[in-house]
Enzyme design. Structure first.
Site, PDB file in Angstrom:
ATOM      1  N   ASN A  38     -62.397  30.536 -32.409  1.00 45.02           N
ATOM      2  CA  ASN A  38     -61.758  29.428 -31.706  1.00 45.02           C
ATOM      3  C   ASN A  38     -61.320  28.435 -32.785  1.00 45.02           C
ATOM      4  OD1 ASN A  38     -61.000  27.300 -30.130  1.00 45.02           O
ATOM      5  ND2 ASN A  38     -62.941  27.119 -29.024  1.00 45.02           N
ATOM      6  N   ARG A  97     -59.382  32.656 -29.064  1.00 45.78           N
ATOM      7  CA  ARG A  97     -59.029  31.755 -27.975  1.00 45.78           C
ATOM      8  C   ARG A  97     -57.683  31.139 -28.332  1.00 45.78           C
ATOM      9  NH1 ARG A  97     -61.965  26.178 -26.050  1.00 45.78           N
ATOM     10  NH2 ARG A  97     -60.700  25.949 -24.190  1.00 45.78           N
ATOM     11  N   HIS A 132     -58.620  25.792 -19.474  1.00 47.62           N
ATOM     12  CA  HIS A 132     -60.004  26.249 -19.218  1.00 47.62           C
ATOM     13  C   HIS A 132     -59.990  27.498 -18.334  1.00 47.62           C
ATOM     14  CE1 HIS A 132     -61.509  21.833 -19.626  1.00 47.62           C
ATOM     15  NE2 HIS A 132     -61.735  22.469 -20.765  1.00 47.62           N
ATOM     16  N   ARG A 156     -59.573  11.594 -23.083  1.00 48.39           N
ATOM     17  CA  ARG A 156     -58.259  11.769 -22.442  1.00 48.39           C
ATOM     18  C   ARG A 156     -58.237  11.034 -21.110  1.00 48.39           C
ATOM     19  NH1 ARG A 156     -58.320  18.056 -22.603  1.00 48.39           N
ATOM     20  NH2 ARG A 156     -59.755  18.061 -24.360  1.00 48.39           N
ATOM     21  N   GLU A 169     -67.336  31.259 -22.475  1.00 50.25           N
ATOM     22  CA  GLU A 169     -65.954  31.645 -22.778  1.00 50.25           C
ATOM     23  C   GLU A 169     -65.901  32.698 -23.888  1.00 50.25           C
ATOM     24  OE1 GLU A 169     -65.447  27.329 -22.675  1.00 50.25           O
ATOM     25  OE2 GLU A 169     -63.348  27.720 -22.211  1.00 50.25           O
TER      26      GLU A 169
END
Ligand code: AMP
Length: 404
Positions: A7, A94, A183, A244, A387
């Site tokens: 990742n 990813r 996601h 965010r 993940e």
């Protein structure tokens, strides 16, 4: 099959090495992180299963050098877990943004790289970094197959009226501006795991998955397919997040831009890095810090936490309506898996669905648990996401199928 999962961020690289026995059974051989790539001093932290941890501080100039450092750690005499790099049979990446064309995980080839490059405008913070990882593996391990797993892929089943923005249609046609959602790997994994956990038939189920972490998003999963999600063109939309802003009136952006004479980049930075829980509280982007500050009575910390809970209740309500009902609500991600109080406060507002909360069962963290009473009309559960496992599963499936 031994699979390295990567990742890559702009200045970081997270990795896990998994030995996949079959689709569901695996050993985690090692995991680690390279931070501050390209800066004066970088750091590699490596932990092999049943081995001493390894921390290396030295300058690492780019992702190629970072991959080399990871491979050295994996084969290190004392802290490593592999005899040879040849043992790594595939690499799974990813990748943040696959746009509208990359709708499923795929083997990396020139055509795929060209597509991911095209999506760099849509994911400017992540896609170039993800590509750096792909290039670096090509350079260092040229004969090892690579697979890309996209954060956007699971959401590609949304209907057009859910993903279309009501701006002039030419922007969609010219620039592919629409809702994509993120996601996806997590929403896909936890919705399927939740259905199995609760004994629901995935083909006949309505599940709402709440992935709540540093970045947060909610998805409506109807019969196993995503029909709506809270993030948009980029991961900025939807819930309030660590830094965010989540959903705001778009006029806020232009208003502040005009008032303060900000450039587009400056305002983008403010919305991505200085907003969210950090922006509202003025204390921290970390949920745990805010919990402590709220306990001490800090108004703005409380406000930030209430805003997140309000947002979750808001999206859950919307998705119940969109799916004309719900069978199960799932909490996952760093906050969703660990914060019992937040789950309770959300579920306290869902009694209108016939949800009967189980306070005792909810007193848990980091494991799969049903948090509603057996007689509850709508179920709720904590389901831990993974993940990296999904990336390894997809990588193995694609590489083995191609080899058949
Ligand atoms: P993630 O991005 O999924 O790693 O989640 C990060 C967020 O989860 C941060 O806001 C953390 O404060 C929160 N988090 C992680 N562990 C815990 C914990 N044990 N209790 C409460 N919140 C946690």
């Amino acid at each position: 099959m031994i699979i390295l999962v990567l990742n890559c961020g702009s200045s970081s690289l997270k990795y896990q090495l998994l030995d996949m026995k079959n689709n569901d059974s695996y050993d985690l051989l090692a995991k680690g992180l390279v931070e501050r790539i390209g800066m004066e001093m970088s750091r590699l932290k490596h932990q092999g299963a049943d081995k001493e941890a390894l921390v290396v501080d030295r300058p690492i100039s780019d992702h190629t050098e970072a991959i080399r450092a990871v491979l050295e750690a994996l084969t290190d005499k004392k802290c490593g877990v592999l005899d040879s790099l040849e043992d790594i049979e595939a690499v799974g990446h990813r990748v943040l943004h696959g746009g509208a064309k990359l709708t499923a995980s795929k083997r990396v080839d020139d055509a795929l790289i060209a597509q991911v490059e095209k999506c760099c405008d849509l994911g400017p913070l992540h896609n170039p970094a993800n590509l750096k990882g792909i290039y670096a593996v090509r350079e260092v391990m040229p004969s090892t197959p690579q697979v890309a797993v996209f954060d956007t892929a699971f959401h590609q089943t949304m209907p057009d009226y859910a993903y279309t923005y009501a701006i002039p249609y030419r922007y969609y046609e010219q620039y592919d501006i629409r809702k994509y959602g993120f996601h996806g790997t997590s929403h896909r994994y936890v919705s399927a795991k939740a259905a199995r956990f609760a004994g629901l038939n995935m083909e006949d189920s309505r599940i709402i998955t709440c992935h709540l972490g540093n970045g947060s998003s909610i998805a409506a999963v109807y019969n196993g397919k995503c029909v709506d999600t809270s993030m948009g063109l980029t991961p900025l939309d939807g819930l309030i997040m660590g830094t965010r802003c989540g959903a705001i009136d778009p006029s806020v952006v232009t208003y502040i831009q005009k008032k303060e004479g900000l450039t587009a980049d400056q305002v983008e930075n403010m919305l991505n890095k200085e907003s969210g829980l950090l922006g509202v509280s003025g204390i921290s982007s970390d949920f745990r810090d805010l919990g402590q500050a709220a306990e001490k009575g800090e108004y703005r910390a409380k406000l930030a936490l209430k805003k997140l809970i309000h947002g979750i209740i808001h999206y859950v309500g919307a998705y119940v309506a969109e799916m004309n009902g719900v069978d199960m609500i799932v909490f996952t991600g760093g906050i969703g898996e660990n914060n019992a109080r937040l789950r309770r406060r959300v579920c306290d507002n869902l009694t209108y669905l016939g949800l009967q909360f189980d306070n005792e069962a909810n007193d848990c963290r980091g494991k799969d648990v049903m948090i509603t009473l057996p007689e509850s009309k709508v179920k709720a559960a904590v389901i831990c996401t993974n993940e990296e496992l999904v990336i390894a599963q997809d990588t193995m499936r694609i590489v083995l199928n191609e080899e058949l």
